[in-house]
Every structure is written in structure tokens, then in C-alpha cells.
Design an enzyme around this catalytic site. Structure first.
Site, mmCIF file in Angstrom:
data_model
loop_
_atom_site.group_PDB
_atom_site.id
_atom_site.type_symbol
_atom_site.label_atom_id
_atom_site.label_comp_id
_atom_site.label_asym_id
_atom_site.label_seq_id
_atom_site.Cartn_x
_atom_site.Cartn_y
_atom_site.Cartn_z
ATOM 1 N N CYS A 1 1.831 10.582 14.369
ATOM 2 C CA CYS A 1 1.701 10.013 15.629
ATOM 3 C C CYS A 1 0.770 10.951 16.344
ATOM 4 O O CYS A 1 0.847 12.529 15.689
ATOM 5 C CB CYS A 1 3.262 9.900 16.004
ATOM 6 S SG CYS A 1 4.121 11.157 16.310
ATOM 7 N N ASN B 1 0.562 -1.642 -0.297
ATOM 8 C CA ASN B 1 0.019 -0.200 0.288
ATOM 9 C C ASN B 1 1.422 1.210 0.364
ATOM 10 O O ASN B 1 0.492 2.123 -0.124
ATOM 11 C CB ASN B 1 -1.332 0.169 1.353
ATOM 12 C CG ASN B 1 -0.580 -0.534 2.342
ATOM 13 O OD1 ASN B 1 0.312 -1.686 3.124
ATOM 14 N ND2 ASN B 1 -0.211 0.364 3.138
HETATM 15 N N1 PLP Z 1 -4.702 -4.200 3.318
HETATM 16 C C1 PLP Z 1 -4.554 -3.033 2.829
HETATM 17 C C2 PLP Z 1 -3.539 -3.422 1.714
HETATM 18 C C3 PLP Z 1 -5.054 -1.992 3.032
HETATM 19 O O1 PLP Z 1 -4.087 -0.614 2.028
HETATM 20 C C4 PLP Z 1 -6.046 -1.352 3.556
HETATM 21 C C5 PLP Z 1 -6.271 0.077 3.950
HETATM 22 O O2 PLP Z 1 -5.603 0.740 4.264
HETATM 23 C C6 PLP Z 1 -6.210 -2.524 3.791
HETATM 24 C C7 PLP Z 1 -6.130 -3.556 4.114
HETATM 25 C C8 PLP Z 1 -7.634 -2.090 5.187
HETATM 26 O O3 PLP Z 1 -9.100 -2.531 3.979
HETATM 27 P P1 PLP Z 1 -9.903 -1.352 4.795
HETATM 28 O O4 PLP Z 1 -9.618 -0.113 5.083
HETATM 29 O O5 PLP Z 1 -10.935 -1.520 3.754
HETATM 30 O O6 PLP Z 1 -10.778 -2.312 5.520
#
Ligand code: PLP
Length: 377
Positions: A318, A149
Site C-alpha cells: 500500500c 494466483n
Molecule cells: N490473471 C492472473 C490469475 C494473474 O496472476 C495475472 C498476473 O498477475 C494476470 C491475470 C495478469 O496477467 P498479465 O500480467 O499477463 O497481464
């Protein structure tokens, strides 16, 4: 000046046209899809049609798709399943997983499971040799995200699935960032579980799905038995049809995103900004860029762009309101580099003009900083 939103990886701008049209359609027939009357059945059909189309996008079967409240719930469901299906064992996760994977993995350590992290190199990918070294007869699950992400770097999912092909190890991939941005084939990749989210592709918040191979997942949320008994709670038909329509829209836009991302890089180079790309650009999502600016701290850049109505992100906030250096970039390079790195993520609304303005502002800030350094001599 209008807002320039370059934080799509945090949450995409919404496809409001899709959401509005879907609401209009539902307004005339709205009902609970679990109801037995004809209105309920119409809603059920919309829900199931969306499920079928979503299943096709990742080459799964419709019954393998369970709608959830998003990526976080989907990830938690996987670790809850592990906790309920095994007495103990080792779980390998990459050291760059999203907190919803990390936290739910470490949360089941107290039940007898051991979490082992796989290291990442400066390309942003996990080290396959480290993974191989850490697999043992005790390994029950490997959880590696499809794409990160913060950097957008795509992980070696195919290689992992080949390594564990004849081993009795489950494979989970968090596809939240990758879904809709790259073609994903869960059958070819032999993935057992995959978690996705709608708000990353312009859909509604708190909606997503968990793919589980052959429907093999322990229910995490109990109640009325919706979703084939796998996830209770009144079904969100609007969420499902919007997710399906936004997936199609996002997939159609991949090459536009790729072009804009390359334009951003070329524009920074043409303007002689001192920067480097974090991770291996050739192996990344079309919408995320993580950049290291030699002369500008991320705190300074984010604040400067913010006052100019340009929104990007980097590290994590933070309690003091300051920005902490990104753990992902620190694990790939160093804390020093992380302190000068930011994430820029583009989307369907991004234009070349927006990029021109942003690059100009970055250049201005760098010049200001360098001028001051010369003056202070
Ligand atoms: N996994 C990844 C790689 C993400 O970027 C995010 C969101 O920031 C999530 C999981 C969480 O998803 P959600 O916001 O739909 O709960």
C-alpha cells in the site's frame, strides 16, 4: 549470497536460453509476418506453427487462439465482448479473481450489467452451493479462474461446466497461473473463453493469448486486422515462439515442482516451524504454497527474507510501503490470519539447497521473535 527467487507466481524467471535461441533464429529472417514477401511468409509460418502447438496444449483449434498482450488484455477482451453482445444480464465471478477480471467486470456495470460474487471456503475453492444459488435466468456469464494466483488452489471447473451444461451461460476461466502447470482441456471442460500469459512460465512480458470457442469474440483492439481481425497490432513472432517453447518446458517440469513443494513443507515440519498451509494442498498447483506462520507477520517475514536476498510475497503493497493483508486469505479465513500469511512460489531454477536456506532463515526469525517474547515475559 546469491539471490533466492521464490516469487515465480508474480513473474517467473525467464528461460533465457529459449529466448536467446529464438532471437538468433529470427535475426536471420526477421520481418513483418503480415508482409507478402517470402521473408514475411517465413515469419507467418513460425507464428502459425506456434499457434498450432499452443492450441494442442489446451485441446483447442488453432483458429480459436488469439494472441494478446497478456492475461490482462485477454480478460478485458472477454468483458468487452459481453458488453458488446448483450444489453444487460448478470455475471457471476468468484470473489478471489485477479484484479484484471474484477476490474473489467465491475467496469461494465455502468452499461447495465450486474456483477455477483461467488464465495470461497477455507479450502480455497468457490462454494458450489453458493454458485448454484446465484445462477438465475438472467445469468449470461460465469468467470472463475482455473487456479488462484495467491494460494494456487485449483477451482472446481469441471463441476461448474456440468452445472451449466444445458444452460445458455458462457463460461470464462482465467488460466494464467494454471497454464503449463496442469493439463487443461478446454473441450472436455466446455470452456468458452480462457486467458493465458507468457511471463508466468518464463516467456516474455506482455504476451499471452485468449482462447475463444469457435472464434466467437468481439475485437477489443482495432486497426490492421491481424489475428483474423480479432486483435489488431503487428504480430509478435518472438513472443509466440517463446510462449510455445516455454509451455513445453514447463509441462516437462511439473513433477520436479511437485517434489520441491513437498520438500519445502517437510523441511518446515522437520525444523519445527509453527505454520499451517492455507487452502487444500491436495488440490493445488505444483508451484504455489500459501503459508500461515503462527508467530510471524507477513510484513516481518518478507522484510527479513529480503535482507537475506530471499524473495517471496504476501498481501499487497500500500502507499505507506506497508503490506496490506491479502483479500484472498481474508475471504478464506480472517484478516488476522492473512496478516501472518505469505506466498512462496517456486520454479525451474529452484533447488533443495535454496529451500534449506530459506527454511533456516524462517526458523531463525521465529526463534528470535519467541526469544524476545520470553525475555519480555
Ligand atoms: N490473471 C492472473 C490469475 C494473474 O496472476 C495475472 C498476473 O498477475 C494476470 C491475470 C495478469 O496477467 P498479465 O500480467 O499477463 O497481464
Amino acid at each position: 549470497m546469491n539471490n533466492i527467487y521464490l516469487d515465480y507466481a508474480a513473474s517467473s524467471l525467464k528461460h533465457f536460453d529459449i529466448i536467446k535461441n529464438s532471437i538468433n533464429e529470427l535475426e536471420k529472417i526477421y520481418s513483418n509476418p503480415s508482409s507478402n514477401h517470402s521473408l514475411g511468409k517465413k515469419n507467418k509460418k513460425l507464428l502459425e506453427d506456434s499457434r498450432k502447438k499452443i492450441a494442442k496444449y489446451i485441446n483447442s483449434n488453432p483458429e480459436e487462439i488469439t494472441f494478446t498482450s497478456g492475461g490482462t488484455e485477454a480478460n478485458n477482451t472477454v468483458f468487452n465482448h459481453i458488453k458488446n453482445s448483450y444489453k444487460n444480464g448478470e455475471i457471476l465471478i468468484s470473489n478471489i479473481e485477479h484484479s484484471s477480471v474484477k476490474e473489467s467486470a465491475y467496469n461494465i456495470e455502468k452499461f447495465g450489467f450486474k456483477i455477483i460474487e461467488i464465495l470461497t471456503d477455507s479450502s480455497g475453492k468457490i462454494l458450489i452451493d453458493d454458485l448454484k444459488k446465484k445462477i438465475s435466468y438472467k445469468t449470461i456469464l460465469i468467470s472463475v479462474m482455473y487456479a488462484n494466483n495467491e494460494t494456487g488452489i485449483i477451482q472446481p471447473i469441471k463441476e461448474i461446466s456440468q452445472i451449466i451444461k444445458n444452460k445458455n451461460i458462457l463460461f470464462h476461466s482465467d488460466i494464467v497461473q494454471a497454464y503449463g502447470k496442469v493439463k487443461i482441456d478446454v473441450k472436455e471442460l466446455n470452456i468458452d473463453f480462457a486467458s493465458a500469459s507468457s511471463h508466468k512460465i518464463g516467456g516474455t512480458n506482455n504476451f499471452g493469448f485468449l482462447y475463444s470457442k469457435k472464434n466467437c469474440i468481439t475485437p477489443f483492439i482495432l486497426g490492421g486486422g491481424q489475428e483474423n481481425g480479432l486483435r489488431s497490432g503487428t504480430s509478435d513472432v518472438l513472443g509466440a515462439i517463446v510462449l510455445e517453447r516455454c509451455t513445453e518446458r514447463t509441462l516437462e517440469n511439473i513433477s520436479k515442482l511437485e517434489n520441491l513443494k513437498n520438500y519445502f513443507i517437510t523441511s518446515l515440519k522437520d525444523n519445527k516451524v509453527n505454520f499451517e498451509i492455507n487452502g487444500d494442498l491436495k488440490n493445488s498447483l505444483p508451484n504455489i504454497l500459501n503459508l500461515y506462520f503462527h508467530n510471524i507477520t507477513s510484513q516481518r517475514l518478507i522484510t527479513y527474507l529480503d535482507v537475506n536476498n530471499i524473495y517471496i510475497s504476501g498481501g499487497s503493497a500500500c502507499s505507506s510501503g506497508n503490506i496490506k493483508a491479502s483479500k484472498v486469505i481474508t475471504s478464506m479465513y480472517s484478516e488476522k490470519r492473512a496478516e501472518k500469511s505469505v506466498r512462496i512460489s517456486i520454479g525451474f531454477n529452484t533447488t533443495k539447497e535454496m529451500i534449506d536456506i530459506t527454511v533456516k532463515k524462517i526458523m531463525q526469525l521465529e526463534n528470535k521473535i519467541l526469544d524476545r517474547e520470553v525475555k519480555n515475559g
